[in-house]
Scaffold this motif. Sequence first.
Motif, PDB file in Angstrom:
ATOM      1  N   GLU A  49       0.829  -1.207   0.000  1.00 25.87           N
ATOM      2  CA  GLU A  49       0.000   0.000   0.000  1.00 25.87           C
ATOM      3  C   GLU A  49       0.864   1.257   0.000  1.00 25.87           C
ATOM      4  N   LEU A  50       1.899   1.272   0.820  1.00 27.79           N
ATOM      5  CA  LEU A  50       2.796   2.427   0.860  1.00 27.79           C
ATOM      6  C   LEU A  50       3.537   2.613  -0.464  1.00 27.79           C
ATOM      7  N   THR A  51       3.924   1.519  -1.069  1.00 32.37           N
ATOM      8  CA  THR A  51       4.612   1.580  -2.356  1.00 32.37           C
ATOM      9  C   THR A  51       3.722   2.255  -3.395  1.00 32.37           C
ATOM     10  N   GLU A  52       2.451   1.886  -3.398  1.00 29.91           N
ATOM     11  CA  GLU A  52       1.519   2.463  -4.367  1.00 29.91           C
ATOM     12  C   GLU A  52       1.194   3.918  -4.056  1.00 29.91           C
ATOM     13  N   MET A  53       1.089   4.257  -2.780  1.00 27.15           N
ATOM     14  CA  MET A  53       0.748   5.629  -2.395  1.00 27.15           C
ATOM     15  C   MET A  53       1.895   6.598  -2.618  1.00 27.15           C
ATOM     16  N   LEU A  54       3.105   6.196  -2.235  1.00 31.90           N
ATOM     17  CA  LEU A  54       4.240   7.114  -2.224  1.00 31.90           C
ATOM     18  C   LEU A  54       5.211   6.924  -3.377  1.00 31.90           C
ATOM     19  N   PHE A  55       4.980   5.918  -4.214  1.00 29.80           N
ATOM     20  CA  PHE A  55       5.877   5.629  -5.339  1.00 29.80           C
ATOM     21  C   PHE A  55       7.307   5.391  -4.876  1.00 29.80           C
ATOM     22  N   LEU A  56       7.429   4.634  -3.792  1.00 32.63           N
ATOM     23  CA  LEU A  56       8.733   4.256  -3.262  1.00 32.63           C
ATOM     24  C   LEU A  56       8.935   2.761  -3.469  1.00 32.63           C
ATOM     25  N   SER A  57      10.176   2.341  -3.459  1.00 33.48           N
ATOM     26  CA  SER A  57      10.455   0.920  -3.551  1.00 33.48           C
ATOM     27  C   SER A  57      10.242   0.257  -2.189  1.00 33.48           C
ATOM     28  N   GLU A  58      10.040  -1.039  -2.210  1.00 32.62           N
ATOM     29  CA  GLU A  58       9.896  -1.784  -0.954  1.00 32.62           C
ATOM     30  C   GLU A  58      11.136  -1.614  -0.091  1.00 32.62           C
ATOM     31  N   ARG A  59      12.288  -1.666  -0.710  1.00 34.61           N
ATOM     32  CA  ARG A  59      13.542  -1.523   0.030  1.00 34.61           C
ATOM     33  C   ARG A  59      13.607  -0.176   0.756  1.00 34.61           C
TER      34      ARG A  59
END
Length: 51
Positions: free
Chosen positions: A33-43
């Motif tokens: 969810e955070l990856t999709e919201m913030l456009f950040l990688s899992e790492r």
Amino acid sequence: MKRSKELVEKRKNFVIDYVKRNQNKQMKVIVTELTEMLFLSERTIYNILES
């Protein structure tokens, strides 16, 4: 491009607060969810949480 320290702190605080609010979910779901919201990688998200 350098990010301002203020923005980095806001992002870090948002990630930590989001994880706290959604503790009943599995970590993988929260990270997705955070990856999709913030456009950040899992790492990146895991690095924020480890710090």
